[in-house]
Design an enzyme around this catalytic site. Sequence first.
Site, short mmCIF file in Angstrom:
data_model
loop_
_atom_site.label_atom_id
_atom_site.label_comp_id
_atom_site.label_asym_id
_atom_site.label_seq_id
_atom_site.Cartn_x
_atom_site.Cartn_y
_atom_site.Cartn_z
N ARG A 26 0.92 -1.21 0.05
CA ARG A 26 -0.15 -0.02 0.10
C ARG A 26 0.93 1.43 -0.05
NH1 ARG A 26 -3.35 -2.82 -1.42
NH2 ARG A 26 -5.51 -3.22 -0.73
N GLU A 59 -3.96 7.61 -3.82
CA GLU A 59 -4.16 7.17 -5.37
C GLU A 59 -5.52 7.92 -5.69
OE1 GLU A 59 -4.16 2.85 -5.78
OE2 GLU A 59 -2.18 2.96 -4.70
N HIS A 72 -1.30 0.11 -9.76
CA HIS A 72 -2.00 -0.69 -8.95
C HIS A 72 -2.37 -1.68 -9.50
CE1 HIS A 72 -3.90 -0.81 -4.49
NE2 HIS A 72 -3.56 -2.02 -4.86
C1 GLV Z 1 -4.74 -5.23 -4.05
O1 GLV Z 1 -4.16 -4.08 -3.62
C2 GLV Z 1 -5.33 -6.09 -2.96
O2 GLV Z 1 -5.14 -5.76 -1.65
O3 GLV Z 1 -5.85 -7.03 -3.47
#
Ligand code: GLV
Length: 337
Positions: free
Chosen positions: A255, A284, A302
């Site tokens: 993250r 984001e 992402h």
């Molecule tokens: C993606 O970032 C997830 O947490 O699956």
Amino acid sequence: MKIFITREIPDSGISALKEKGYEVVISPHDRVLTREELITTLSGNAYDAVLCLLTDKIDAEIFDVAGKQCKIFANYAVGFDNIDLKAAAERNIVVSNTPDVLTNTVAEHTFALMLAISHRIAEADRFTRAGKYVGWAPMLLLGNDLSEKTVGIVGLGRIGSRVAHHAVKGFDAKIIYYDKKRNLEFEKEFSAQGGSASGGEKEFGALYRPTIEALLKEADYVSIHVPLLDSTRHLINADRLKFMKPTAYLINTSRGAVIDEKALVDALKNKTIRGAAIDVFENEPLLAPGLQELDNIIITPHIASGTEETRQAMSRLAAENIIAVFEGKEAPNKVKI
Ligand code: GLV
Ligand code: GLV
């Protein structure tokens, strides 16, 4: 039973829910719903389950408008920092996530980023497309090898462990790790395989670094695999970036807020580290000012779990959690506080 899905997802889970005879309503917008839209939709419809995404902020107010008949919020992600788990528990609402099915895909993306930054793939692609390639040259765009280097894994969970496996077995790299708890089984297995950064089998336990600073000092690649929690927010900050070698690379597929992105921009600008490759950002979809002008960073939007296979598997797993709860069973991927 009626399920609301906050945005179109791959169809495997949707079909599974429909085959059970449930009514599935999918948001008509191909974008993140605004908070107002989510509240209006949930308060007006008495859904029994919500399949939500990491881009939906789910808190007490959302649970309350969803109503008492709503039994589960199935998050289409392994991370669940977008959901207030305490508020869910207080209301007896189950929260589930989608672990395991994406572990290998995220680990692969981590290596795609590691190799892309240290072999300068994106930079080389820009260079070639710009017509700058005038012929082979011995000093052109020299990068660094991953093999024989030390990969420092921050957070030895499912994904971190998979990254360790690929690093040792696929690239003959050495590994060290930092985690709030040691994993002696892992250390035993990987020391025996020569994974230890300081000598293999006889140095059993030499893979663990008890502080993040110790890991940052040694690693040639630092790869982040912790969940976002209060305790991991800005885990990599300006002070800690100073511990990294000037030749080291920082990789993040967890993250964004685990790294102080402004501090990262400064470190890359001042070349106190050699490069970074990140799939996630602090705010984001916005990038920290200055980030996109830098050549020594690779940025992906992402997509670390974003293969066709894995996104289908995540869809199926989210649906399985909803089905289990509807059938009076424990959700297989219930997130526990
Ligand atoms: C993606 O970032 C997830 O947490 O699956
Ligand atoms: C490079 O292209 C080589 O042949 O060494």
